[in-house]
Design a protein around this motif. Sequence first.
Motif, PDB file in Angstrom:
ATOM      1  N   ARG A 181      36.591 -15.141-123.026  1.00 25.56           N
ATOM      2  CA  ARG A 181      38.055 -14.585-122.734  1.00 25.56           C
ATOM      3  C   ARG A 181      38.750 -14.453-124.076  1.00 25.56           C
ATOM      4  N   THR A 182      39.722 -13.752-124.350  1.00 23.74           N
ATOM      5  CA  THR A 182      40.784 -13.764-125.371  1.00 23.74           C
ATOM      6  C   THR A 182      42.082 -13.803-124.613  1.00 23.74           C
ATOM      7  N   ILE A 227      39.177 -10.984-119.972  1.00 28.28           N
ATOM      8  CA  ILE A 227      37.602 -11.279-119.994  1.00 28.28           C
ATOM      9  C   ILE A 227      37.210 -10.223-121.049  1.00 28.28           C
ATOM     10  N   ARG A 228      36.460 -10.562-122.113  1.00 34.44           N
ATOM     11  CA  ARG A 228      35.875  -9.869-123.082  1.00 34.44           C
ATOM     12  C   ARG A 228      34.103  -9.605-122.575  1.00 34.44           C
ATOM     13  N   ILE A 236      39.016  -6.832-120.021  1.00 33.05           N
ATOM     14  CA  ILE A 236      39.728  -6.511-118.787  1.00 33.05           C
ATOM     15  C   ILE A 236      40.457  -7.638-118.502  1.00 33.05           C
ATOM     16  N   PRO A 237      41.714  -7.539-117.552  1.00 32.53           N
ATOM     17  CA  PRO A 237      42.417  -8.608-117.225  1.00 32.53           C
ATOM     18  C   PRO A 237      41.633  -9.472-116.564  1.00 32.53           C
TER      19      PRO A 237
END
Length: 210
Positions: free
Chosen positions: A5-6, A133-134, A208-209
């Motif tokens: 995640r970022t 989410i990456r 994306i969220p």
Amino acid sequence: MIPLRTIAGRVECEIEIKKSRFVAVVDRAAAEADARVLIDGARKADPAAGHHCSAFIVDASSTDQRIERSNDDGEPSGTAGIPMLEVLRGHHLTNVVAVVSRYFGGTKLGTGGLARAYSGAVTEALTGAAFLIRERREILTLELDHAEVGRVESELRGHGVLVVGTSYAARAVLTVAAADADSVAALVASLTAGRVAPLRSGHMYVEIPD
């Protein structure tokens, strides 16, 4: 496997422990150079702080190489940067940098107290973060007649396919980032009666969220 995640954007907080103030900033960083710019900026913006401890994790999209760094900035070894880095790891974060600036309040905290303070400041800052989410996805390009590009793009978006670009020349070209390239190819074939086959042209990361 837990996805990486970022964060969506910069978050900050301040905590006080035995009259010492710890000001934390956590921000996005696409590369090591970006992280170091933020760290240097914190030091220049607040020279009154005795320490500007830092940690960052970045993944280079072109090589998938992970870089992790931490710095105690004069605090006893292992009491600041590493605890901060462990918080970022524990949240499964990448492409992120944390800086905690400390203003000494006159009371020594000891090595354990310092580690808890620095990690706690980063943890507290992250309570205000929105996470993304990456994901690594395959890039597909589709050449279409101008008359049908709008319909095909609308159908793709309706099926949850991420359209990342549209260009117009002799023919229209759609660029999509596919989580399942075979399924997208089958959908395109269905939408165009088999006339269009997507071209696979590499990979990219999307956010994306969470």
